[in-house]
Scaffold this motif. Sequence first.
Motif, short mmCIF file in Angstrom:
data_model
loop_
_atom_site.label_atom_id
_atom_site.label_comp_id
_atom_site.label_asym_id
_atom_site.label_seq_id
_atom_site.Cartn_x
_atom_site.Cartn_y
_atom_site.Cartn_z
N LEU A 74 0.68 -1.71 -0.08
CA LEU A 74 0.30 -0.15 -0.51
C LEU A 74 0.55 1.26 0.45
O LEU A 74 0.72 1.69 0.62
N ALA A 75 1.43 1.52 -1.64
CA ALA A 75 2.47 3.11 -1.20
C ALA A 75 2.04 3.94 -1.48
O ALA A 75 1.18 4.23 -0.98
N HIS A 76 3.06 4.87 -1.04
CA HIS A 76 2.92 6.36 -0.63
C HIS A 76 1.77 6.35 -2.49
O HIS A 76 1.97 6.04 -3.58
N PRO A 77 0.26 7.39 -2.69
CA PRO A 77 -0.37 7.11 -3.63
C PRO A 77 0.64 8.86 -4.31
O PRO A 77 0.17 8.52 -5.65
N LYS A 78 1.86 8.92 -4.33
CA LYS A 78 3.05 9.36 -6.08
C LYS A 78 3.08 8.51 -6.29
O LYS A 78 2.58 8.96 -7.74
N HIS A 79 3.03 6.68 -6.40
CA HIS A 79 3.85 5.95 -7.10
C HIS A 79 1.78 6.01 -7.86
O HIS A 79 2.69 4.97 -8.87
N GLY A 80 0.93 6.17 -7.60
CA GLY A 80 -0.08 5.61 -7.91
C GLY A 80 -0.87 6.57 -9.21
O GLY A 80 -0.20 7.29 -9.88
N THR A 81 -2.74 7.19 -8.82
CA THR A 81 -2.69 7.78 -9.56
C THR A 81 -4.57 7.82 -9.34
O THR A 81 -5.17 7.22 -8.51
N PHE A 82 -4.23 9.43 -8.63
CA PHE A 82 -5.50 10.12 -8.20
C PHE A 82 -6.67 10.20 -9.51
O PHE A 82 -6.55 11.09 -10.38
N VAL A 83 -7.39 9.66 -9.49
CA VAL A 83 -8.56 10.12 -10.49
C VAL A 83 -10.11 10.74 -10.06
O VAL A 83 -10.48 9.87 -9.90
N PHE A 84 -10.04 11.93 -10.56
CA PHE A 84 -11.33 12.87 -10.25
C PHE A 84 -11.78 12.54 -11.29
O PHE A 84 -12.27 12.91 -12.07
N ALA A 85 -13.61 12.37 -10.77
CA ALA A 85 -15.01 12.12 -11.13
C ALA A 85 -15.09 13.76 -12.04
O ALA A 85 -15.13 13.50 -13.20
N ARG A 86 -14.82 14.79 -11.54
CA ARG A 86 -14.12 15.98 -11.58
C ARG A 86 -12.83 17.41 -12.04
O ARG A 86 -13.09 17.09 -10.96
N GLY A 87 -12.76 17.95 -12.97
CA GLY A 87 -11.77 18.27 -12.91
C GLY A 87 -11.76 19.59 -11.45
O GLY A 87 -12.51 20.04 -11.46
N PRO A 88 -10.79 20.17 -11.43
CA PRO A 88 -10.75 21.22 -10.74
C PRO A 88 -11.75 22.59 -11.42
O PRO A 88 -11.50 22.97 -12.61
N GLY A 89 -12.37 23.82 -10.79
CA GLY A 89 -12.60 24.74 -11.34
C GLY A 89 -12.05 25.73 -10.52
O GLY A 89 -10.99 25.89 -9.92
N ARG A 90 -12.95 27.60 -10.55
CA ARG A 90 -12.36 28.02 -10.32
C ARG A 90 -13.20 28.33 -8.34
O ARG A 90 -12.89 29.62 -8.21
#
Length: 404
Positions: free
Chosen positions: A317-333
């Motif tokens: 269960l490694a540090h997340p920096k080696h994986g991928t965060f997948v956001f359903a919705r991207g960042p907004g303002r």
Amino acid sequence: MKKAVDIQAAVAIAAGEAIAARGNGTFGIGAVMLDQHGNVLRAMPNGVVRDGLPYDPTGHAERQLIDWYFSERAGGRALPPPQEITIVTSLDPCAMCTGAILSAGFRVVVAAPDTEAGANHDGRCGFGGLPEGLRAQAAAAFSYPAVLGGSAYARVAGGAPPASFFIGKTISEQSQALCALLCEASAARVQALLNSDLARDELKDPATLPAGHPLRRALRRACAGALDVRCAPARPDAGLAPVLRQAMELDRRQGGEGDAVALLDAFGNLLLCVPGRRGESGIRTAFMECTRLYAQLRHRLMHGADARVQREVREYLAHPKHGTFVFARGPGRTADSYMDLGAYGSTMEGPLPAENPAQFQYVLPRLEAGELDALCAALPPLYRKVIGVRPGQVADRDLVAALS
Ligand SMILES: [Zn+2]
């Protein structure tokens, strides 16, 4: 309840929390929340590290105070609205806490500056690092009281006028120095601890663990679909759509707008897929929940365990920096998105691995790529230069179509 009518007295309380934080082995930063009369509602130390292990990348004092405020209100306690409440911090709020403060609408009084991650990192009180629509709100909410004296800690007052209940409106040079030094004295050690995880080539695939293995069971308890979906490394595909859609639906039922965040590991395995809990607190977005859940899962498995088990957790269960965060919705303002970008930076803490440049991916864009790039290019130096926060849309068109 104690009454702190001088800014200096409130800063001394925040500094006391920062001393406690330093003693706990985490960042030496603290904050206190005051009501509209200057009564102390609650004070908290930083809680990023606990028991000598990473515990919560979102565990900053200000963020914890805001969640505490909303949970008290949800529990039926009559508290004044955020606009009447002041958070006094020992250090200029980071991007995550700035987003959380602006999202909820609190006021802030800041002691020591933070030139790397602070809202006012350039010292001009113009908040040019924020999305344009939030700058005026920040200028009206963030106070930087005068520090009297002739040393490097002295400064003239800047930002918004503090709430009217404050009688004394200055900070002593000694308190300001204490706040600055407590953070400085702890930062290098804590950052080293947070960056002590294994390299990519030392990691092991949790999908190879036998059924019933404690790590596998712990993952499944955190997320029922864990290890059921596997994508190519760093290439989220339409196989994720059912779990993302399910979490988005739950997010709506829990007071959100239908967001969800999945975490894939370095092998492409789904580890977690998490909705927000915004009905409980407006700042409990899907990303905040996801990064906290994963960090606390690792902490729970490592705390009190022997060196062999701790090593196993770090391998599988490694540090997340080696994986991928997948956001359903991207960042907004919005302030919430700014908070998420900051929390993402706090999760990475150090530079992203060179072999994993697409760590942050989203399915549905809220902004066109150019505007999002500009927003990230304006973040304080820690996020922009050291970490390199760089969200990008997933390449798989089927996944985009499935959530559209
Ligand atoms: Zn913060």
